[in-house]
Design an enzyme around this catalytic site. Structure first.
Site, PDB file in Angstrom:
ATOM      1  N   GLU A   1       0.831  -1.200   0.000  1.00  0.00           N
ATOM      2  CA  GLU A   1       0.000   0.000   0.000  1.00  0.00           C
ATOM      3  C   GLU A   1       0.869   1.256   0.000  1.00  0.00           C
ATOM      4  OE1 GLU A   1      -2.395  -0.876   3.435  1.00  0.00           O
ATOM      5  OE2 GLU A   1      -2.872  -2.819   2.563  1.00  0.00           O
TER       6      GLU A   1
ATOM      7  N   LEU B   1      -6.110  -1.583  -0.270  1.00  0.00           N
ATOM      8  CA  LEU B   1      -6.020  -1.676   1.196  1.00  0.00           C
ATOM      9  C   LEU B   1      -6.569  -3.045   1.598  1.00  0.00           C
ATOM     10  CD1 LEU B   1      -7.188   1.138   3.639  1.00  0.00           C
ATOM     11  CD2 LEU B   1      -6.696  -1.229   4.260  1.00  0.00           C
ATOM     12  N   ALA B   2      -5.744  -4.073   1.443  1.00  0.00           N
ATOM     13  CA  ALA B   2      -6.245  -5.442   1.578  1.00  0.00           C
ATOM     14  C   ALA B   2      -5.072  -6.390   1.823  1.00  0.00           C
ATOM     15  CB  ALA B   2      -6.995  -5.845   0.307  1.00  0.00           C
ATOM     16  N   GLU B   3      -4.740  -6.587   3.087  1.00  0.00           N
ATOM     17  CA  GLU B   3      -3.546  -7.388   3.400  1.00  0.00           C
ATOM     18  C   GLU B   3      -3.663  -8.848   2.978  1.00  0.00           C
ATOM     19  OE1 GLU B   3      -4.631  -4.914   5.163  1.00  0.00           O
ATOM     20  OE2 GLU B   3      -2.846  -3.655   5.196  1.00  0.00           O
TER      21      GLU B   3
ATOM     22  N   GLN C   1       2.289  -1.951   5.690  1.00  0.00           N
ATOM     23  CA  GLN C   1       2.578  -0.537   5.980  1.00  0.00           C
ATOM     24  C   GLN C   1       3.056  -0.397   7.429  1.00  0.00           C
ATOM     25  OE1 GLN C   1      -0.437   2.888   5.416  1.00  0.00           O
ATOM     26  NE2 GLN C   1       0.794   2.714   3.550  1.00  0.00           N
ATOM     27  N   PHE C   2       2.418  -1.149   8.312  1.00  0.00           N
ATOM     28  CA  PHE C   2       2.911  -1.350   9.677  1.00  0.00           C
ATOM     29  C   PHE C   2       2.752  -2.841   9.950  1.00  0.00           C
ATOM     30  CE2 PHE C   2       2.074   3.109   9.699  1.00  0.00           C
ATOM     31  CZ  PHE C   2       2.924   3.673  10.642  1.00  0.00           C
ATOM     32  N   ALA C   3       3.706  -3.410  10.683  1.00  0.00           N
ATOM     33  CA  ALA C   3       3.646  -4.852  10.966  1.00  0.00           C
ATOM     34  C   ALA C   3       2.314  -5.232  11.587  1.00  0.00           C
ATOM     35  CB  ALA C   3       4.791  -5.248  11.892  1.00  0.00           C
ATOM     36  N   ASP C   4       1.744  -4.315  12.365  1.00  0.00           N
ATOM     37  CA  ASP C   4       0.479  -4.579  13.059  1.00  0.00           C
ATOM     38  C   ASP C   4      -0.606  -5.102  12.126  1.00  0.00           C
ATOM     39  OD1 ASP C   4       0.875  -2.641  15.822  1.00  0.00           O
ATOM     40  OD2 ASP C   4       2.052  -2.176  14.040  1.00  0.00           O
ATOM     41  N   PHE C   5      -0.579  -4.684  10.861  1.00  0.00           N
ATOM     42  CA  PHE C   5      -1.673  -5.025   9.955  1.00  0.00           C
ATOM     43  C   PHE C   5      -1.579  -6.429   9.396  1.00  0.00           C
ATOM     44  CE2 PHE C   5      -1.377  -0.272   9.595  1.00  0.00           C
ATOM     45  CZ  PHE C   5      -2.354  -0.060  10.559  1.00  0.00           C
TER      46      PHE C   5
ATOM     47  N   HIS D   1       0.204   0.602  16.071  1.00  0.00           N
ATOM     48  CA  HIS D   1       1.294   0.967  15.153  1.00  0.00           C
ATOM     49  C   HIS D   1       2.660   0.754  15.785  1.00  0.00           C
ATOM     50  CE1 HIS D   1      -2.055   3.129  13.219  1.00  0.00           C
ATOM     51  NE2 HIS D   1      -1.340   3.154  12.128  1.00  0.00           N
TER      52      HIS D   1
HETATM   53  C1  LIG Z   1      -5.820  -3.004   7.556  1.00  0.00           C
HETATM   54  C2  LIG Z   1      -5.076  -1.735   7.429  1.00  0.00           C
HETATM   55  N1  LIG Z   1      -4.103  -1.604   6.499  1.00  0.00           N
HETATM   56  C3  LIG Z   1      -3.399  -0.471   6.366  1.00  0.00           C
HETATM   57  C4  LIG Z   1      -3.640   0.604   7.185  1.00  0.00           C
HETATM   58  C5  LIG Z   1      -2.809   1.904   7.053  1.00  0.00           C
HETATM   59  N2  LIG Z   1      -3.709   3.008   6.699  1.00  0.00           N
HETATM   60  C6  LIG Z   1      -4.205   3.851   7.635  1.00  0.00           C
HETATM   61  S1  LIG Z   1      -5.386   4.884   6.977  1.00  0.00           S
HETATM   62  C7  LIG Z   1      -5.151   4.251   5.424  1.00  0.00           C
HETATM   63  C8  LIG Z   1      -5.950   4.774   4.279  1.00  0.00           C
HETATM   64  C9  LIG Z   1      -7.426   4.670   4.582  1.00  0.00           C
HETATM   65  O1  LIG Z   1      -8.141   5.074   3.435  1.00  0.00           O
HETATM   66  P1  LIG Z   1      -9.712   5.177   3.493  1.00  0.00           P
HETATM   67  O2  LIG Z   1     -10.294   3.905   4.013  1.00  0.00           O
HETATM   68  O3  LIG Z   1     -10.173   5.617   2.149  1.00  0.00           O
HETATM   69  O4  LIG Z   1     -10.014   6.286   4.593  1.00  0.00           O
HETATM   70  P2  LIG Z   1      -9.548   7.823   4.488  1.00  0.00           P
HETATM   71  O5  LIG Z   1      -8.275   7.944   5.287  1.00  0.00           O
HETATM   72  O6  LIG Z   1      -9.350   8.143   3.027  1.00  0.00           O
HETATM   73  O7  LIG Z   1     -10.661   8.619   5.072  1.00  0.00           O
HETATM   74  C10 LIG Z   1      -4.198   3.217   5.431  1.00  0.00           C
HETATM   75  C11 LIG Z   1      -3.755   2.459   4.245  1.00  0.00           C
HETATM   76  C12 LIG Z   1      -4.654   0.450   8.155  1.00  0.00           C
HETATM   77  N3  LIG Z   1      -4.946   1.449   9.023  1.00  0.00           N
HETATM   78  N4  LIG Z   1      -5.351  -0.706   8.246  1.00  0.00           N
END
Ligand SMILES: Cc1ncc(C[n+]2csc(CCOP(=O)(O)OP(=O)(O)O)c2C)c(N)n1
Ligand SMILES: Cc1ncc(C[n+]2csc(CCOP(=O)(O)OP(=O)(O)O)c2C)c(N)n1
Ligand SMILES: [Mg+2]
Ligand SMILES: [Mg+2]
Lengths: 335, 324, 335, 324
Positions: free
Chosen positions: D29, D58-60, D82-86, D127
């Site tokens: 991502e 956004l799909a691990e 993006q972070f190990a947590d995910f 995180h």
């Molecule tokens: C499962 C997961 N993967 C990656 C992330 C890292 N991350 C935090 S916010 C974000 C983008 C979120 O996009 P969206 O769902 O469109 O919400 P927006 O921030 O645009 O309002 C990502 C990739 C996360 N929080 N959760």
């Protein structure tokens, strides 16, 4: 993306919400903006630890949808919905205390920025894992259904979040059991730096609704009354036992993903187009045209908003840092 | 006292709590009309109806998440994994949403996950896993793993009444292992307390679940050679009963830890570390672990037998350690 | 469930596949049936360790879809698709060796029943976690796309599997990158004991396609030619770089989920209705009507099938039990 | 020798392998246009193009699954969390699909998961997590966690060339910690080998990642008091370098294990158990573990400081153990 069904523009609409509701929505939109603007200042002063997110430009979605709830209803918001937290009872002081990692914040410094909530006030605290709240919101609605309570759960998520398995499983579960859940998609055209065409090949997110056997509607996310009308209908439907509705609210994230993000990947033209459509300014204009927002009311509201922000920040600054000696406490509930 | 199998004891404990407390309900795949893959909830749908016995979609994240949401609202959900192995599809909900909930909100999250786990059911690598160590390393979760029918009932009752998320590991091999005495009616086995199953002086044997029974059998063999092993059934894996473990080892001076999960990174490491740090001065010999191979669980019967610790291996380890 | 677009019945169809392809499909349908019938006998003799699953009644889906592939294409089948494994090169002997947990099986006794495959023959071995193969199939297609190979990946999954996050994420990923994947849904109306209304509130599973921006088609899963036609079109489309297609094949699981399941939860009338529509008998009848399946060819094929089963079982029985001393081997690949 | 940060070393190792081997690609991502949340892949999209630097949904589960599928086909994917947590959103793909693949098929699965992990970045409970122990308890996975820039590059190269799935834990606090000497060009740091960072005689200090640096600092303080700690950087957590651990402890007779992950169920238990079983006769003192609290990672700076082992605590533990 073309929308399946654009909601009727306000002028065409027969009735409109009562003036006090209109002013309430404006008030919370302004309050979210004022808190977040102050937060940005604090952030650049280095006073907010960690990442700082705003819902700048998303205020109409949070306020318009949340205004459709009754007193016993529940919310599961995300990170652009400050107005939803405020409308459900989180105080301005608590918000700043959360930003500042103080004991007075809903997570008492355990979690940061807008990762907060309060189950006792019917607000599910979201976790970072996107869309993880969706199945939980379904479960909250399940409990209401099991107990015969006519409460509704309103949940928010982003365009990126729709790509997750948690979102799919949660929406499907709510649909299968016809649970009283209202699903609000904040389509702000980006997930961090990722554009829509990397999240879906569908014409519109709202097209996903049919695959779950639920109604879907797309609205202008910068038009608080369009959001409110769609949400009110979905809430009524949910309360009647007819199950969930997907509401796609279209907007643009006009700032960075977080304040650390310079968002150069967003085309200038797109930013200008949406900057010109600020949801608060547009709503103010409309309310003035309708004579709902007179100079005096406006003035009073602005003073009050500014005062709330200063008082809230002062309250937060007076709130103590969490006690390091208590670091290991509270991992488990005591019988 | 009734004579029940481990499976019947689980059913009795679950049904008893559902009768006692209207907030308790069960949710999972094929648990209603079918009565569950292992028939634990047989008859529940008729007795409690479709809103307390919920046949759910094939979706572990939805099912665990729904359980969490209901618990947030004050219900007391018991969510069944058809096999414990499938909890990996709900991992975020378990370790991030549920485990950290009270710490963030100071509110209770009374959720029970029923985890049919373990081998010797010809299940192979995806229907036999022992993953309790993942959850014991996740602050905010409690982990229990009964070996006896009495505790299977009592610990399930305790788990349902506990205000925290509890991972309830029920061993598939023990379901129909044998009939045991099980107290009637309403009782809870305290979470966090081990059970001294056999008193002895030569060494402390620390185990749980199916392996506990192998240890008892092995202790019988060792006793025939004049060795007196003490056997401790942990029953709860998180939080560990430190006092019981350390007390026994301080008495015997020797420790043998046996579990079915793969050796490396298993709970045995935590127990051995606890002993090596807190009971070091009492140790008269190395802290020995016996566990399954560091590999997935094989399907073939001969391979699986070779994969797990055997009674003979455990007895030998007892003899060697006693003679040390 | 009403289908979006029923595929045209064979009589109306202009051309039809060449006779050798027709007979090939029949042969593999019969072979799957013959192997599984033999397997059921073995199971009740207690000679098959663990659970035993059959694809009884699903043969048209596996054979019809797989027959649409070229030599370099790839498959990611599930647990009702024995014909797919056979058509891609798994031998009858290997199948029985797998059933018997022998060294000669593709997993050499490590995994059981139909949990097998062989990447070297382009068959992804599925794991028990439903739909976990779908994102992996997308990744296989991604590699083909990256290397400019015009190979297609055919994957199968059940109605229950569509409720999983893995299915959603995998389908969405394939759609976003327009990957050469063909998605075959075996809608056999049950997931173990769970009926369709607990998996989806949608009118039809095929309605999910629009939410991913891909075409969807529903066909009679007991009509091998309908399945084949839909799959052939989807394969061609995928090969052209136009991305995935969802094919919903409707059938009924006319036996238990596994042989341990007495499936009393399936209404008798439903069972009778579908038993009368056996895909093999129907196809035989049609081929006879067309003069493609003459008595002699039929006879020869039946003899061959029976022989293959006996030879395969004999081969498997001659295959050794895995060596317990090797239990810990092969967990890691050596550099 | 170049002077690089840990972050630059990771980038250099990754870019070098992508230049060397066309099968290597990155997927995750925000890694392309944006260059990654931590800018590790900055400039990669321009150099390698959109099919080797893939901005993913956004799909691990999809992203890890796609990596597995590509690896099945002989590619060498490096998938970034993006972070190990995910990674909990991709757990089934990691522990069931990838980890068990070679064992079932005897075919290689050359997959690398880049896991930005650990605290001190004001990330809070979602995180900052250290979950390496979950994967070290999953047969079929290799787990590495470099502490130095040189190893960050060398271990990433080795991970990419390894035919097995490798969990590459890169510590976020170390990204811009300081500049270090990093060899130019193409080299691999062998997986499974610890590094003796400081020779000593008084006790063996065993650590990895960020805590390793705290241990070195503490060793300096202890040395000032005339104590000579030996400090071992594990570098690889699965498989553990048993010889290095046991060799050092047999020499010093004492062991202090330090990690950032929560204490209970962490890798420290496995190491302590190994020592208590195999080096028992050489032990002159208890095997001591220092680790973070058994709680989620707090966001507040003061709380997080209290949550983790401090240099002072580590130095005290060294003094106490040396004096034992
Ligand atoms: C499962 C997961 N993967 C990656 C992330 C890292 N991350 C935090 S916010 C974000 C983008 C979120 O996009 P969206 O769902 O469109 O919400 P927006 O921030 O645009 O309002 C990502 C990739 C996360 N929080 N959760
Ligand atoms: C993630 C997951 N949860 C539960 C199971 C247990 N299980 C095995 S098969 C099955 C039903 C599958 O139904 P479906 O996908 O419709 O395929 P079918 O067996 O009907 O062909 C279930 C629930 C599983 N294998 N994977
Ligand atoms: Mg967005
Ligand atoms: Mg099915």
């Amino acid at each position: 993306m073309k929308s399946k069904r654009e909601s009727p523009r306000i002028e065409e609409r027969a009735g409109r919400p009562p003036s006090d509701r209109l002013l309430e929505m404006l008030y919370y939109m302004r309050l979210q903006r004022a808190i977040e603007d102050r937060g940005v200042k604090l952030y650049y002063q280095g006073r907010i630890p960690g990442a700082y997110f705003t819902g700048w430009g998303h205020e109409a979605i949070a306020a318009g949808a949340t205004a459709s709830l009754g007193p016993d209803d529940l919310v599961a918001p995300m990170h652009r919905d400050l107005a939803a937290y405020l409308m459900r009872g989180i105080t301005v002081g608590e918000v700043f205390a959360q930003f500042l990692d103080r004991e007075g914040g809903p997570t008492r410094g355990r979690d940061g920025n807008i990762h907060m909530g309060d189950p006792q006030r019917g607000i599910l605290p979201f976790i970072s894992h996107m869309a993880a709240s969706v199945p939980v919101a379904a479960g909250m609605a399940l409990a209401c259904r099991q107990r015969g309570e006519s409460r509704v759960v309103l949940t928010f998520f982003g365009d990126g979040a729709t790509s997750t398995g948690a979102w799919h499983e949660g929406v499907n579960f709510a649909a299968v059991f016809r649970l009283p859940v209202v699903l609000v998609l904040e389509n702000n055209q980006y997930a961090f730096s990722t554009p829509l065409d990397r999240q879906t090949a569908a014409q519109a997110f709202v097209d996903k609704a049919v695959g779950y056997g639920i109604p879907g509607v797309a609205v202008d996310g910068n038009d608080v009354l369009a959001v409110h009308e769609a949400a009110a209908a979905a809430v009524a439907r949910a309360r009647d036992g007819a199950g969930p509705t997907l509401i796609e609210c279209r907007t643009l994230r006009v700032r960075g993903h977080s304040e650390a993000d310079k968002f150069s990947y967003v085309p200038k033209a797109l930013l200008e187009e949406w900057a010109a459509r600020d949801p608060i300014a547009a709503f103010e204009e409309r309310l003035r045209a309708w004579g709902v927002l007179g100079a005096e009311i406006d003035e009073t509201m602005q003073v009050r908003t500014a005062q709330e922000v200063e008082d809230g920040l002062a309250w937060a600054e007076a709130s103590p840092e969490p006690d390091p000696a208590a670091v290991a406490d509270g991992v488990y509930a005591e019988e | 006292m009734a004579q029940l199998t481990y499976l019947e004891a689980i059913r009795e404990g679950l049904r008893g709590e559902m009768r006692r407390d209207p907030r308790v309900f069960v949710l999972g795949e094929d648990i209603g009309v079918y009565g569950g893959a292992f028939k634990i909830t047989e008859g529940f749908l008729d007795e409690f109806g479709p809103w307390r016995v919920i046949d759910a979609p094939l979706a572990e994240t939805a099912n665990v998440g729904a359980g969490i949401g209901a618990a947030v609202m004050g219900m007391r959900p018991v969510v069944e994994m058809q096999f414990a192995d499938f909890v990996t599809d709900a991992f975020t909900q378990v370790v991030n949403m549920a485990a950290k909930y009270h710490w963030r909100t100071r509110m209770p999250l009374p959720l029970v996950l029923r985890m049919p786990y373990g081998g010797d059911v010809k299940g192979g690598p995806f229907h036999s896993q022992c993953m309790e160590a993942w959850f014991a390393h996740t602050p905010g979760l409690k982990v229990v793993a009964p070996a006896f029918a009495e505790d299977a009932k009592g610990l399930l009752v305790a788990a349902i009444r506990d205000p925290n998320p509890v991972m309830y590991f029920e061993h598939k091999h023990l379901y129909r292992f044998r009939r045991e005495e099980v107290p009637e009616g309403d009782y809870a086995t305290p979470i966090g307390r081990a059970r001294l199953v056999r008193e002895g002086t030569a060494l402390s044997v620390i185990s749980y679940g199916w392996m506990l029974h192998k240890c008892l059998e092995a202790a019988g063999l060792a006793a025939a050679d004049g060795i007196a092993p003490e056997v401790l059934d942990l029953r709860t894996l998180a939080p560990l009963d430190r006092d019981a473990i350390l007390g026994s080892v301080r008495k015997t001076g020797k420790a043998l830890i046996v579990h079915e999960a793969s050796r490396t990174g298993g709970i045995g490491g935590e127990i051995a570390a606890l002993i090596a740090e807190e009971a070091f001065e009492s140790l008269d010999g190395p802290v020995v672990r016996l566990a399954s191979e560091d590999s997935p669980v094989p399907h073939n019967t001969g391979l699986e037998a070779a994969f797990q610790p055997t009674v003979a291996e455990i007895a030998d380890a007892m003899r060697r350690l006693a003679a040390y």
